[in-house]
Design an enzyme around this catalytic site. Structure first.
Site, mmCIF file in Angstrom:
data_model
loop_
_atom_site.group_PDB
_atom_site.id
_atom_site.type_symbol
_atom_site.label_atom_id
_atom_site.label_comp_id
_atom_site.label_asym_id
_atom_site.label_seq_id
_atom_site.Cartn_x
_atom_site.Cartn_y
_atom_site.Cartn_z
ATOM 1 N N TYR A 75 0.840 -1.198 0.000
ATOM 2 C CA TYR A 75 0.000 0.000 0.000
ATOM 3 C C TYR A 75 0.875 1.247 0.000
ATOM 4 C CZ TYR A 75 -4.013 2.964 0.803
ATOM 5 O OH TYR A 75 -4.989 3.917 0.653
ATOM 6 N N PHE A 127 -7.415 20.695 -25.006
ATOM 7 C CA PHE A 127 -7.656 19.261 -25.067
ATOM 8 C C PHE A 127 -8.881 18.995 -24.201
ATOM 9 C CE2 PHE A 127 -7.394 14.836 -23.829
ATOM 10 C CZ PHE A 127 -7.400 14.270 -25.090
ATOM 11 N N THR A 128 -9.713 18.059 -24.623
ATOM 12 C CA THR A 128 -11.028 17.840 -23.993
ATOM 13 C C THR A 128 -10.960 17.764 -22.466
ATOM 14 O OG1 THR A 128 -10.727 15.489 -24.422
ATOM 15 C CG2 THR A 128 -12.019 16.730 -26.020
ATOM 16 N N ASP A 218 1.926 19.572 -20.969
ATOM 17 C CA ASP A 218 1.159 18.344 -21.146
ATOM 18 C C ASP A 218 2.123 17.399 -21.865
ATOM 19 O OD1 ASP A 218 -0.371 16.215 -21.927
ATOM 20 O OD2 ASP A 218 -2.153 17.407 -22.348
ATOM 21 N N LYS A 261 -0.117 6.954 -23.595
ATOM 22 C CA LYS A 261 0.312 7.341 -24.944
ATOM 23 C C LYS A 261 1.796 6.988 -25.101
ATOM 24 C CE LYS A 261 -3.766 9.265 -24.569
ATOM 25 N NZ LYS A 261 -4.014 10.655 -24.260
ATOM 26 N N ARG A 385 -13.242 14.237 -34.490
ATOM 27 C CA ARG A 385 -12.634 15.346 -33.761
ATOM 28 C C ARG A 385 -13.075 16.605 -34.478
ATOM 29 N NH1 ARG A 385 -9.986 13.878 -28.708
ATOM 30 N NH2 ARG A 385 -12.169 13.521 -28.429
ATOM 31 N N PHE A 452 -19.007 13.797 -26.865
ATOM 32 C CA PHE A 452 -18.615 12.923 -27.970
ATOM 33 C C PHE A 452 -18.514 11.457 -27.558
ATOM 34 C CE2 PHE A 452 -14.237 12.453 -26.505
ATOM 35 C CZ PHE A 452 -14.078 13.579 -25.706
HETATM 36 C C1 PLP Z 1 -5.075 11.471 -23.537
HETATM 37 C C2 PLP Z 1 -4.691 12.835 -23.245
HETATM 38 C C3 PLP Z 1 -4.917 13.416 -21.995
HETATM 39 C C4 PLP Z 1 -5.710 12.724 -20.903
HETATM 40 O O1 PLP Z 1 -5.136 11.542 -20.487
HETATM 41 P P1 PLP Z 1 -5.962 10.233 -20.089
HETATM 42 O O2 PLP Z 1 -4.912 9.252 -19.742
HETATM 43 O O3 PLP Z 1 -6.796 9.837 -21.253
HETATM 44 O O4 PLP Z 1 -6.817 10.594 -18.902
HETATM 45 C C5 PLP Z 1 -4.454 14.688 -21.797
HETATM 46 N N1 PLP Z 1 -3.812 15.370 -22.753
HETATM 47 C C6 PLP Z 1 -3.590 14.862 -23.971
HETATM 48 C C7 PLP Z 1 -2.865 15.656 -25.007
HETATM 49 C C8 PLP Z 1 -4.023 13.576 -24.264
HETATM 50 O O5 PLP Z 1 -3.821 13.080 -25.484
#
Ligand code: PLP
Length: 460
Positions: A75, A127-128, A218, A261, A385, A452
């Site tokens: 933990y 970004f969303t 980011d 990613k 998109r 979306f």
């Molecule tokens: C995917 C993504 C996020 C969010 O990350 P998650 O792991 O999906 O929560 C933030 N910024 C960018 C540019 C992304 O592609």
């Protein structure tokens, strides 16, 4: 026969395979209708080639799978945490690490810690999830990306760059005390996977720091961004992706990261900072929303896979394969005259639905329709998109009308071969040839947040 180009191939071989289901057109027509013409609502078992996203859809290596067996599921104080921490320091250079279950977990923590109600948060295109967390924390996002980013045909080598004038104008207009921080996304997802130059992030850092504003990277695809700098920016040809990444991150004060990613894993993320006080605050918050500060909502084995993925992803030969594979699909489609965002992005090819379906007005969701048509034609799943992803203005309730109306064909890392991409290219080219046969959509159900993901549509 003569080769026009030296061929490239995957720097790995296949050890385990995952069989795919091949379906008929009638089957897919029915499945798409049942899914409300939203590719997010399809069952993945019904998908042949899944280009919905590169998020968490990566193939891990034998080395990462072996690391999974070394998960220390304590933990508190898991050894995998310390290993991940040391790799974040080594490759990105940040001092302190808070793991999170994925990128949006990191965005939530950082937005809550850094944004005061009423403040502005500039960024190189929204970004969303990033924008939503900024808004939920009481902030207002302001787009400060260069104009070229909104033009799918502008051939700028660093279309993700921040427009320094727009950033400075905002500071002048609202006052630096009302700017929470600036987000620099690398490579910019919503602009079509477009990179930011080293010169640009350096200049952003100087301008921001002059006004006492923090720079938040980011870092989701910062490694892919580093490869572009190596390929396109003067003075970086002889540097490794790893060296470039570290310099790039050094022009920021903190980073949010989706490990799903760049880091070639299926789950995980983190927030990393240099400031001890901010680290303390993040550690206070993470226990509320994610888990203890040494696991942050993921298991020890997932942290191990992320730490190992980091080492693999930063290798030059891997990254060259990654970016060239995406460009391979782009070049094939280009030969058929298919309208796309150019230059090709780092993680995806973006079809320009506005020009592809030039007979469908944006209010009838041309990109949504194109993604649906592609699935029906060949079982290939892409993602809208455009206007659907952009959502509504939170004040006026009106739909945003983004300049870019795209279908994203995202390539998961190490998953598909060139032959799969040949099938995709063939199907897109076929649709393009018969493009005037299709009709737009109307929205039948609209969710409140990030519509979306779950919206449903009907054919007009
Ligand atoms: C995917 C993504 C996020 C969010 O990350 P998650 O792991 O999906 O929560 C933030 N910024 C960018 C540019 C992304 O592609």
């Amino acid at each position: 026969m003569k080769f026009t180009q030296k061929p490239w191939a995957e720097p790995f071989k296949i050890k385990v395979v995952e069989p795919l289901k091949v379906t008929t057109r009638e089957y897919r027509e029915q499945a798409m209708k049942e899914a409300g013409y939203n590719t997010f609502l399809l069952h993945s078992a019904d998908v042949y080639i899944d280009l919905l996203t590169d998020s968490g859809t990566n193939a891990m290596s034998d080395n990462q799978w072996a690391g999974m067996m070394l998960g220390d599921e304590a933990y508190a104080g898991s050894k995998n945490y310390y290993y991940l921490e040391s790799n974040v320091q080594k490759y990105y250079g940040y001092k302190y690490l808070v793991p999170t279950h994925q990128g949006r977990g990191a965005e939530n923590l950082l937005s809550q810690c850094l944004i005061k109600k009423g403040q502005y948060v500039p960024g190189n295109m929204y970004f969303t999830t990033t924008r939503l967390h900024q808004e939920l924390a009481g902030g207002t996002f302001v787009d400060v990306i260069i104009d070229e980013a909104h033009d799918p045909q502008a051939e700028h080598p660093f279309k993700g760059n921040v427009d320094l004038n727009k950033f400075e104008d905002l500071i002048k207009k609202v006052g630096s005390e009302n700017v929470a921080y600036i987000t620099v996304g690398a490579t910019v997802n919503m602009a079509g996977g477009q990179p930011v130059s080293m010169a640009n992030i350096k200049a952003v850092n100087e301008l921001a720091h002059k006004h006492g504003i923090k720079v938040v990277l980011d870092a989701t695809r910062a490694m892919e961004n580093a490869y572009y700098i190596q390929q396109r920016e003067e003075g970086y040809q002889n540097k490794t992706v790893a060296e470039i990444l570290k310099e790039f991150a050094s022009y920021s004060d903190a980073a949010t990261m989706s490990g799903k990613k760049d880091l070639i894993v299926n789950i995980g993320g983190f927030v990393a900072v240099n400031d001890w006080d901010l680290f303390e605050e993040l550690r206070n918050m993470v226990v509320v929303y994610e888990g203890l500060h040494t696991y942050g909502g993921i298991s020890g084995r997932d942290m191990e896979a992320m730490a190992r993925g980091m080492e693999e992803a930063v290798q030059d030969d891997y990254m060259a394969y990654r970016i060239k594979q995406v460009a391979y699909l782009g070049e094939k489609l280009d030969a058929y005259g298919v309208p796309m965002v150019k230059p090709f992005g780092g993680h995806a090819i973006f079809l320009d639905a506005r020009r592809f379906y030039d007979h469908i007005p944006q209010t009838q969701y041309p990109a949504q329709a194109l993604a649906a048509d592609l699935y029906v034609d060949s079982g290939v799943r892409g993602m809208e998109r455009g206007i659907v992803s952009a959502g509504r203005n939170k004040e006026t309730g009106e739909e945003y009308m983004p300049k870019l109306e795209l279908v994203r064909l995202t390539i998961p890392r190490r998953v598909y071969t060139q032959s799969h991409l040949d099938v995709v290219a063939y199907s897109v080219a076929e649709l393009y040839e018969h493009r005037h046969k299709t009709k737009g959509l109307r929205m039948a159900y609209e969710p409140k947040y990030l519509r979306f993901f779950q919206a449903r549509f009907e054919r007009l």
